[in-house]
Motif scaffolding. Structure first.
Motif, PDB file in Angstrom:
ATOM      1  N   ASP A  33       0.912  -9.434   6.330  1.00  0.00           N
ATOM      2  CA  ASP A  33       1.913  -9.065   7.341  1.00  0.00           C
ATOM      3  C   ASP A  33       3.216  -9.828   7.100  1.00  0.00           C
ATOM      4  O   ASP A  33       4.314  -9.259   7.205  1.00  0.00           O
ATOM      5  N   ALA A  34       3.098 -11.107   6.767  1.00  0.00           N
ATOM      6  CA  ALA A  34       4.289 -11.904   6.473  1.00  0.00           C
ATOM      7  C   ALA A  34       4.990 -11.393   5.219  1.00  0.00           C
ATOM      8  O   ALA A  34       6.228 -11.332   5.159  1.00  0.00           O
ATOM      9  N   ALA A  35       4.213 -10.999   4.202  1.00  0.00           N
ATOM     10  CA  ALA A  35       4.791 -10.449   2.975  1.00  0.00           C
ATOM     11  C   ALA A  35       5.522  -9.146   3.263  1.00  0.00           C
ATOM     12  O   ALA A  35       6.610  -8.891   2.722  1.00  0.00           O
ATOM     13  N   GLN A  36       4.944  -8.316   4.111  1.00  0.00           N
ATOM     14  CA  GLN A  36       5.585  -7.051   4.462  1.00  0.00           C
ATOM     15  C   GLN A  36       6.910  -7.292   5.175  1.00  0.00           C
ATOM     16  O   GLN A  36       7.903  -6.600   4.927  1.00  0.00           O
ATOM     17  N   GLN A  37       6.945  -8.282   6.048  1.00  0.00           N
ATOM     18  CA  GLN A  37       8.191  -8.628   6.735  1.00  0.00           C
ATOM     19  C   GLN A  37       9.261  -9.080   5.743  1.00  0.00           C
ATOM     20  O   GLN A  37      10.442  -8.710   5.859  1.00  0.00           O
ATOM     21  N   LEU A  38       8.863  -9.893   4.764  1.00  0.00           N
ATOM     22  CA  LEU A  38       9.817 -10.360   3.758  1.00  0.00           C
ATOM     23  C   LEU A  38      10.416  -9.190   2.974  1.00  0.00           C
ATOM     24  O   LEU A  38      11.618  -9.151   2.719  1.00  0.00           O
ATOM     25  N   ALA A  76      -1.940  -6.027  -3.562  1.00  0.00           N
ATOM     26  CA  ALA A  76      -2.568  -6.202  -2.252  1.00  0.00           C
ATOM     27  C   ALA A  76      -1.649  -5.718  -1.138  1.00  0.00           C
ATOM     28  O   ALA A  76      -2.098  -5.106  -0.163  1.00  0.00           O
ATOM     29  N   LEU A  77      -0.351  -5.960  -1.293  1.00  0.00           N
ATOM     30  CA  LEU A  77       0.604  -5.534  -0.265  1.00  0.00           C
ATOM     31  C   LEU A  77       0.696  -4.013  -0.198  1.00  0.00           C
ATOM     32  O   LEU A  77       0.765  -3.438   0.891  1.00  0.00           O
ATOM     33  N   LEU A  78       0.675  -3.363  -1.342  1.00  0.00           N
ATOM     34  CA  LEU A  78       0.726  -1.903  -1.348  1.00  0.00           C
ATOM     35  C   LEU A  78      -0.531  -1.322  -0.694  1.00  0.00           C
ATOM     36  O   LEU A  78      -0.449  -0.377   0.100  1.00  0.00           O
ATOM     37  N   ASP A  79      -1.687  -1.894  -1.003  1.00  0.00           N
ATOM     38  CA  ASP A  79      -2.926  -1.458  -0.356  1.00  0.00           C
ATOM     39  C   ASP A  79      -2.851  -1.668   1.151  1.00  0.00           C
ATOM     40  O   ASP A  79      -3.285  -0.822   1.937  1.00  0.00           O
ATOM     41  N   HIS A  80      -2.303  -2.798   1.549  1.00  0.00           N
ATOM     42  CA  HIS A  80      -2.162  -3.138   2.968  1.00  0.00           C
ATOM     43  C   HIS A  80      -1.251  -2.127   3.667  1.00  0.00           C
ATOM     44  O   HIS A  80      -1.566  -1.629   4.754  1.00  0.00           O
ATOM     45  N   SER A  81      -0.126  -1.810   3.025  1.00  0.00           N
ATOM     46  CA  SER A  81       0.812  -0.843   3.595  1.00  0.00           C
ATOM     47  C   SER A  81       0.180   0.536   3.710  1.00  0.00           C
ATOM     48  O   SER A  81       0.308   1.213   4.734  1.00  0.00           O
ATOM     49  N   ASP A  82      -0.521   0.964   2.663  1.00  0.00           N
ATOM     50  CA  ASP A  82      -1.166   2.278   2.682  1.00  0.00           C
ATOM     51  C   ASP A  82      -2.247   2.349   3.761  1.00  0.00           C
ATOM     52  O   ASP A  82      -2.395   3.375   4.442  1.00  0.00           O
ATOM     53  N   THR A  83      -2.993   1.262   3.923  1.00  0.00           N
ATOM     54  CA  THR A  83      -4.054   1.238   4.929  1.00  0.00           C
ATOM     55  C   THR A  83      -3.475   1.372   6.337  1.00  0.00           C
ATOM     56  O   THR A  83      -4.005   2.106   7.182  1.00  0.00           O
ATOM     57  N   LYS A  84      -2.358   0.682   6.589  1.00  0.00           N
ATOM     58  CA  LYS A  84      -1.729   0.774   7.903  1.00  0.00           C
ATOM     59  C   LYS A  84      -1.174   2.178   8.146  1.00  0.00           C
ATOM     60  O   LYS A  84      -1.281   2.713   9.258  1.00  0.00           O
ATOM     61  N   PHE A  85      -0.605   2.790   7.108  1.00  0.00           N
ATOM     62  CA  PHE A  85      -0.084   4.150   7.244  1.00  0.00           C
ATOM     63  C   PHE A  85      -1.217   5.131   7.523  1.00  0.00           C
ATOM     64  O   PHE A  85      -1.111   6.005   8.386  1.00  0.00           O
ATOM     65  N   GLN A  86      -2.310   4.982   6.791  1.00  0.00           N
ATOM     66  CA  GLN A  86      -3.460   5.860   6.993  1.00  0.00           C
ATOM     67  C   GLN A  86      -4.011   5.730   8.409  1.00  0.00           C
ATOM     68  O   GLN A  86      -4.339   6.731   9.061  1.00  0.00           O
TER      69      GLN A  86
END
Length: 204
Positions: A33-38, A76-86
């Motif tokens: 989450d912190a990485a996504q904010q950055l 890992a961040l891309l997977d995290h973003s895709d998971t939240k979108f899904q």
């Protein structure tokens, strides 16, 4: 009855081990989450292991232990973003999630995807180019295609639904969207309006 649970490590109670695993998963989520904010604030170039450690308030060694290196963090961040979108389009509130008409959900799907690409476009583009043709047979693309196909059927779209779904998703491909934004100067709102017009021509 045979116990199917693995034995605790080093005499540690099973409950304590499960608690440690839950803590590790939660800490990883907080780091992502912190990485996504950055990335949203500073772009992909601003996401370094040092910057993430500082933002998350942890030691740099913790970040390296979690992700190995910057490439591992990006994946890992891309997977995290895709998971939240899904999760958003499958279980979130309408119009992106269930409860809205299929046409409205299709339009919201495209606009939400464009927002992700605008702020994390380099991650998406690198992943799509790196996977090449093989990406179309993988689970992430398959889930997006299945969702768009479902909405097209619910909206009574005419034609070959799988081909229509591929055509719509091609409009949202990160390399094309970033080209339209950076080289042609279109805004995300303009591209979103074009997506909506495209969807309406297919469905209505």
């Amino acid at each position: 009855m045979r116990n199917l649970l693995p034995p605790p490590r080093s005499g540690q109670p099973a409950g304590a081990e499960a608690h440690e695993r839950a803590d590790a998963a939660r800490n990883r989520q907080l780091l992502l989450d912190a990485a996504q904010q950055l990335v949203r604030e500073q772009g992909v170039d601003g996401l370094t292991m040092d910057a993430l450690a500082k933002r998350a308030g942890v030691g740099k060694g913790t970040v390296f232990r979690r992700f190995g290196n910057r490439s591992g963090l990006m994946r890992a961040l891309l997977d995290h973003s895709d998971t939240k979108f899904q999760a958003a389009f499958m279980f979130g509130p309408p119009p992106l999630g269930p409860g809205a008409p299929a046409l409205d959900r299709l339009i919201a799907f495209g606009r939400a995807r464009l927002l992700d690409i605008e702020v994390e476009g380099e991650l998406h583009r690198a992943a799509e180019i790196g996977e090449g043709v093989g990406r179309y047979g993988g689970p992430p693309y398959g889930l997006l295609k299945a969702h768009v196909s479902l909405l097209l059927r619910a909206a009574d779209a005419h034609g070959e639904i799988p081909l229509l779904a591929d055509g719509l998703l091609a409009v949202l491909g990160a390399p094309m969207v970033l080209y339209q934004m950076t080289a042609l100067g279109y805004t995300r709102e303009q591209i979103g309006d074009n997506w909506e017009a495209f969807v309406r021509r297919i469905v209505e």
